[in-house]
Motif scaffolding. Structure first.
Motif, PDB file in Angstrom:
ATOM      1  N   ILE A 160       0.862  -1.187   0.000  1.00  0.00           N
ATOM      2  CA  ILE A 160       0.000   0.000   0.000  1.00  0.00           C
ATOM      3  C   ILE A 160       0.892   1.228   0.000  1.00  0.00           C
ATOM      4  CG2 ILE A 160      -1.673   1.311   1.377  1.00  0.00           C
ATOM      5  CD1 ILE A 160      -1.676  -1.881   2.697  1.00  0.00           C
ATOM      6  N   TRP A 161       0.559   2.211  -0.794  1.00  0.00           N
ATOM      7  CA  TRP A 161       1.236   3.500  -0.681  1.00  0.00           C
ATOM      8  C   TRP A 161       0.303   4.589  -1.186  1.00  0.00           C
ATOM      9  CZ3 TRP A 161       2.015   0.035  -4.499  1.00  0.00           C
ATOM     10  CH2 TRP A 161       2.211   0.456  -5.800  1.00  0.00           C
ATOM     11  N   HIS A 162       0.385   5.755  -0.575  1.00  0.00           N
ATOM     12  CA  HIS A 162      -0.486   6.853  -0.992  1.00  0.00           C
ATOM     13  C   HIS A 162       0.075   8.180  -0.498  1.00  0.00           C
ATOM     14  CE1 HIS A 162      -2.391   7.571   2.968  1.00  0.00           C
ATOM     15  NE2 HIS A 162      -2.300   6.267   3.137  1.00  0.00           N
ATOM     16  N   SER A 163      -0.557   9.256  -0.967  1.00  0.00           N
ATOM     17  CA  SER A 163      -0.081  10.605  -0.612  1.00  0.00           C
ATOM     18  C   SER A 163      -0.735  11.064   0.690  1.00  0.00           C
ATOM     19  CB  SER A 163      -0.438  11.590  -1.722  1.00  0.00           C
ATOM     20  OG  SER A 163      -1.819  11.896  -1.665  1.00  0.00           O
ATOM     21  N   ASP A 164      -0.248  12.191   1.206  1.00  0.00           N
ATOM     22  CA  ASP A 164      -0.847  12.769   2.409  1.00  0.00           C
ATOM     23  C   ASP A 164      -2.006  13.697   2.025  1.00  0.00           C
ATOM     24  OD1 ASP A 164       0.232  15.183   1.589  1.00  0.00           O
ATOM     25  OD2 ASP A 164       1.810  15.231   3.098  1.00  0.00           O
ATOM     26  N   ALA A 165      -2.500  14.448   3.006  1.00  0.00           N
ATOM     27  CA  ALA A 165      -3.671  15.292   2.791  1.00  0.00           C
ATOM     28  C   ALA A 165      -3.358  16.498   1.902  1.00  0.00           C
ATOM     29  CB  ALA A 165      -4.211  15.761   4.140  1.00  0.00           C
TER      30      ALA A 165
END
Ligand code: BEZ
Ligand code: FE
Length: 289
Positions: A148-153
């Protein structure tokens, strides 16, 4: 091989490659030369344009480092990455479809236990993710490795957050015997692809937006199944129909369910409003060769 003209040079170049031993390489180079020569003829390329093109490709290569791959980004924005994926990963509609890998995957990510908070304390709307991995018949796939990987807000990945050296908003979780996995993080935001290089110049010259819709990336591997490299987009994102890398598929548009503060999922509580994302991933068996 003398006195070649615009009408004879293509066949002459192809003839020089007739001793190519690798049959597939020969096929690719033959077609490549024919298409490039046709392109040059079709647009009537001027000498000045040829110099500009060579300069563009030179600068694209010069921008490449171990952490930045401007050529892959160029392939992404030209739709070549997703075209190669479509040709090589044909799956029935019920199976989870691929999308682009992108430049932010890291194989030195931490391994997390089920239900872990992978946000490392970064601010944002809490995101609870509950997933299940199954095969075509709906049988759970236990022991699958889910990256899993994703950006911040604000749309930044951990590698772009100033002063952050430790990984965040990424990790590897294994499914349990019921094929289930879960984690807590923060809700990702839409963000621009890198625009400070040759790809940025191309995008601006063609009037295209750099903004990708928000997403959570997932890569799922399990013995006997095709690897799935995918992402899930919120259904209310403004950029779903203008993804600069052509990665959006309707089956990957998911409901990011917003909830008021209070009783959270997994029996927990949260004092803030949160988002719940549930998704079932359907794996295809490996193709027999
Ligand atoms: C990404 O989603 O991380 C991404 C994909 C392609 C190009 C740039 C970023
Ligand atoms: Fe991304």
């Amino acid at each position: 091989m003398r006195d070649l003209t615009e009408d004879t040079i293509t066949e002459a170049v192809i003839a020089t490659m007739r001793d190519t031993k690798d049959a597939r390489l020969a096929e690719i180079l033959d077609s490549l030369v024919r298409h490039i020569h046709s392109f040059v003829r079709e647009v009537g390329l001027t000498e000045e344009e040829w110099v500009r093109g060579v300069d563009f490709l030179t600068r694209t290569g010069q921008l490449c480092t171990p952490t930045r791959q401007e050529f892959i980004l160029l392939s992404d924005v030209l739709g070549i990455t997703m075209l190669v994926d479509a040709l090589n990963n044909k799956r029935p509609a019920e199976a989870t479809q691929n999308s682009v890998l992108g430049p932010f995957f890291r194989d030195d990510r931490p391994e997390h236990s089920d239900g872990a908070d992978i946000s490392e304390g970064l601010p944002g709307t809490p995101l609870f993710f509950e997933g299940q991995v199954v095969d075509r018949e709906g049988t759970p796939v236990g022991g699958a490795a889910v990256d899993i990987w994703h950006s911040d807000a604000e749309g930044h990945y951990d590698v772009d957050v100033p002063d952050r050296t430790d990984p965040a908003m990424r990790g590897l979780i294994r499914t349990d015997q019921g094929g289930r996995f879960s984690f807590r993080s923060i809700r990702p935001a839409s963000y621009p692809i890198p625009g400070d290089g040759t790809v940025g110049a191309f995008m601006s010259a063609t009037g295209r937006s750099l903004m990708r819709p928000a997403h959570v990336h997932l890569m799922i591997e399990a013995d006997g199944f095709q690897r799935v490299t995918t992402m899930l987009f919120p259904s209310d994102d403004l950029y779903l129909d203008a993804d600069p890398v052509f990665g959006v598929k309707q089956s990957l548009v998911a409901t990011y369910d917003d909830h008021a503060a209070g009783a959270g999922p997994c029996g927990g509580r949260t004092d803030e409003a949160y988002t719940l994302l549930r998704h079932t991933f359907v794996l295809e068996p490996l193709v027999a060769h």
